[in-house]
Motif scaffolding. Structure first.
Motif, PDB file in Angstrom:
ATOM      1  N   ARG A   1       0.499  -1.457   0.621  1.00  0.00           N
ATOM      2  CA  ARG A   1      -0.044  -0.140  -0.244  1.00  0.00           C
ATOM      3  C   ARG A   1       1.135   1.665  -0.212  1.00  0.00           C
ATOM      4  O   ARG A   1       0.637   2.007   0.413  1.00  0.00           O
ATOM      5  CB  ARG A   1      -1.271  -0.475   1.630  1.00  0.00           C
ATOM      6  CG  ARG A   1      -2.270   0.726   0.919  1.00  0.00           C
ATOM      7  CD  ARG A   1      -3.343   0.784   2.012  1.00  0.00           C
ATOM      8  NE  ARG A   1      -4.256   1.947   1.600  1.00  0.00           N
ATOM      9  CZ  ARG A   1      -5.379   1.727   2.132  1.00  0.00           C
ATOM     10  NH1 ARG A   1      -5.887   1.170   3.364  1.00  0.00           N
ATOM     11  NH2 ARG A   1      -6.260   2.482   1.669  1.00  0.00           N
TER      12      ARG A   1
ATOM     13  N   SER B   1      -7.738   7.426  -0.164  1.00  0.00           N
ATOM     14  CA  SER B   1      -7.329   6.839   0.582  1.00  0.00           C
ATOM     15  C   SER B   1      -6.160   6.542   1.115  1.00  0.00           C
ATOM     16  O   SER B   1      -5.562   5.971   1.927  1.00  0.00           O
ATOM     17  CB  SER B   1      -8.695   5.453   0.449  1.00  0.00           C
ATOM     18  OG  SER B   1      -8.875   4.719  -0.718  1.00  0.00           O
ATOM     19  N   ASP B   2      -5.928   6.269   0.208  1.00  0.00           N
ATOM     20  CA  ASP B   2      -4.117   5.601  -0.280  1.00  0.00           C
ATOM     21  C   ASP B   2      -2.881   6.294   0.420  1.00  0.00           C
ATOM     22  O   ASP B   2      -2.645   6.488   1.108  1.00  0.00           O
ATOM     23  CB  ASP B   2      -4.086   5.016  -1.377  1.00  0.00           C
ATOM     24  CG  ASP B   2      -4.112   3.448  -1.818  1.00  0.00           C
ATOM     25  OD1 ASP B   2      -4.599   3.163  -0.726  1.00  0.00           O
ATOM     26  OD2 ASP B   2      -4.025   3.219  -3.074  1.00  0.00           O
TER      27      ASP B   2
ATOM     28  N   TYR C   1      -3.432   6.786   4.088  1.00  0.00           N
ATOM     29  CA  TYR C   1      -2.961   5.951   4.748  1.00  0.00           C
ATOM     30  C   TYR C   1      -1.745   6.005   4.832  1.00  0.00           C
ATOM     31  O   TYR C   1      -0.697   5.786   5.882  1.00  0.00           O
ATOM     32  CB  TYR C   1      -3.010   4.702   3.953  1.00  0.00           C
ATOM     33  CG  TYR C   1      -2.445   3.501   4.662  1.00  0.00           C
ATOM     34  CD1 TYR C   1      -3.093   2.512   5.254  1.00  0.00           C
ATOM     35  CD2 TYR C   1      -0.972   2.818   4.034  1.00  0.00           C
ATOM     36  CE1 TYR C   1      -2.690   1.556   6.350  1.00  0.00           C
ATOM     37  CE2 TYR C   1      -1.052   1.779   5.149  1.00  0.00           C
ATOM     38  CZ  TYR C   1      -1.245   1.185   5.615  1.00  0.00           C
ATOM     39  OH  TYR C   1      -0.141  -0.061   6.130  1.00  0.00           O
TER      40      TYR C   1
ATOM     41  N   ASP D   1      -1.134   9.011   6.947  1.00  0.00           N
ATOM     42  CA  ASP D   1      -0.620   8.081   8.314  1.00  0.00           C
ATOM     43  C   ASP D   1       0.058   7.219   9.259  1.00  0.00           C
ATOM     44  O   ASP D   1       1.044   7.363  10.268  1.00  0.00           O
ATOM     45  CB  ASP D   1      -2.111   7.675   9.039  1.00  0.00           C
ATOM     46  CG  ASP D   1      -3.611   7.529   9.847  1.00  0.00           C
ATOM     47  OD1 ASP D   1      -3.770   9.575   8.551  1.00  0.00           O
ATOM     48  OD2 ASP D   1      -4.535   7.820   8.791  1.00  0.00           O
ATOM     49  N   HIS D   2       0.996   6.979   7.891  1.00  0.00           N
ATOM     50  CA  HIS D   2       2.372   5.802   8.500  1.00  0.00           C
ATOM     51  C   HIS D   2       3.290   7.077   8.698  1.00  0.00           C
ATOM     52  O   HIS D   2       3.915   6.623   9.573  1.00  0.00           O
ATOM     53  CB  HIS D   2       2.305   5.231   7.632  1.00  0.00           C
ATOM     54  CG  HIS D   2       3.233   4.125   7.029  1.00  0.00           C
ATOM     55  ND1 HIS D   2       4.831   4.220   7.137  1.00  0.00           N
ATOM     56  CD2 HIS D   2       3.293   2.769   7.992  1.00  0.00           C
ATOM     57  CE1 HIS D   2       5.471   3.613   7.402  1.00  0.00           C
ATOM     58  NE2 HIS D   2       4.514   2.492   7.743  1.00  0.00           N
TER      59      HIS D   2
END
Length: 408
Positions: free
Chosen positions: A366, A395-396, A399, A402-403
């Motif tokens: 991802r 959405s990716d 992600y 957030d990572h």
């Protein structure tokens, strides 16, 4: 001293801009580097008649939703370009155009060093968002074709009138190959179409576009990890041209396109062909039947969905079973042009970071790589099929942001 940034995003298309919007939401300092102009591939690598393959209501990005008057229509690619340009302005993305990264190395504790033609940057983190389809994949056998034949690809093709007089061989029956073959046929050209594996599905079913059905049937939720060897399935062929219609190679054959099997090799004026066209078309028909079966099953159980009554679906022309051939004589058939619609490959020669497999593909989950601080975004099937679509990059991007926050 080179300037230093927390995050450098490479690529000023929809993925890079989506990443910028999300990073701003997280309050993270960054810059977006674009080698040419914002949305460059939409500007210079699209043929004249191309339209967005999904309805306008699916044109979504972080903090942007389509608000036009034709949600079920299909935008011309120049309209998509304008959306991207307006989006960059509305989110005040810190884009630097004409800033091509020619070298990227990991310097350890100092972060990443990005070399540009006019200097260098340092970054703690880098997001590579250079597009899902980067460089046309033209097979080596193309070198063996006689030089008298013009060879091109969908990123350089513009319209039928730009091609030499004579017949055209289109190699590949994905979305690009089928649409170009159909356009050439309607322009009065003699067209040969070399088919490759693909899936076909109805443009609309029970009043809803295929995008609706892919979502409802869970196809968009399916991840690349669910496929053996992380190999994604053949593409589903759709078009938004002329208001959107079913793409059916058998119908193209019935309308006058000469359909042949996969190209195996070339020697001067002769192209070798595998006699597998009917097998490929049979597989596409099976995919179509499977899609209808799944959609009907969902419709039967989803009584609250606003679905129209099912109308009879036109079946593939029964007489369009193609005659198999094992070669094509380009001179005899007056084939003056070959369009290699054979897919795309990656273009990461400028990245000096060990995050690629033996075939040059990014090794990632991802978008997260084994190199701390290095990410990818917007790749075809990076996480799901939506990863390479306007509606899916957001959405990716969330992600990845957030990572970054968790990794610190």
């Amino acid at each position: 001293m080179p300037e230093h940034h927390d995050v450098v995003v490479i690529g000023g298309g929809q993925a890079g801009l989506a990443m910028s919007a999300v990073l701003q939401r997280h309050g993270r300092e960054h810059v977006v580097l674009e080698r040419r102009r914002i949305g460059e591939r939409w500007r210079s690598e699209r043929w004249n008649s191309l339209r967005f393959q999904f309805p306008n209501w699916t044109v979504q990005l972080p903090d942007y939703t389509y608000t036009g008057t034709d949600p079920d229509g299909f935008a011309h690619y120049l309209e998509i370009l304008r959306v991207i340009e307006d989006y960059a302005a509305s989110i005040r993305a810190p884009v630097r155009e004409h800033s091509e990264v020619v070298d990227l190395v990991d310097s350890g504790d100092k972060g990443f060093v990005l070399s540009l033609s006019d200097g260098s940057l340092l970054a703690r983190r880098v997001v590579v968002a250079t597009g899902p389809f980067q460089r046309p994949l033209v097979p080596e056998l193309a070198r063996e074709v006689a030089p008298s034949v013009l060879q091109t690809d969908p990123t350089r093709y513009l319209c039928p009138g730009e091609l030499p007089a004579g017949a055209v061989l289109v190699v590949g029956s994905g979305a690009s190959g089928c649409q170009i073959a159909d356009e050439l046929l309607h322009a009065g050209r003699r067209v040969y179409l070399s088919v490759s594996r693909h899936r076909r599905a109805p443009r609309r079913f029970r009043g809803k576009d295929i995008y609706y059905w892919l979502e409802k049937l869970g196809r968009f939720a399916q991840t690349i990890d669910s496929f053996p060897g992380r190999q994604w399935p053949p593409s589903t062929v759709v078009t938004g041209v002329r208001g959107g219609y079913d793409v059916n190679v058998r119908q193209l054959a019935a309308d006058g396109v000469t359909v042949v099997g996969r190209v195996l090799g070339a020697c001067g004026d002769t192209v070798g062909i595998k006699a597998n066209a009917n097998h490929i078309l049979d597989e596409a028909d099976q995919a179509y039947a499977g899609f209808l079966s799944a959609a009907r099953e969902f419709a039967a159980s989803a009584v609250q969905e606003d679905l129209a009554e099912e109308r009879p679906v036109a079946s593939a022309p029964r007489h369009a079973v193609v005659d198999e051939v094992d070669s094509l004589d380009l001179v005899r058939e007056n084939v003056r042009t070959i369009i290699w619609a054979t897919g795309y490959t990656y273009d990461y020669g400028w990245m000096k970071v060990p995050v690629f497999d033996e075939l040059g593909r990014p090794v990632q989950q991802r978008g997260v790589t084994r190199c701390p601080g290095l990410y990818f975004l917007g790749l075809h099937w990076m996480h799901t099929f939506e990863s390479g679509l306007l509606a899916g990059v957001g959405s990716d991007a969330d992600y990845l942001a957030d990572h970054m926050s968790r990794a610190r």
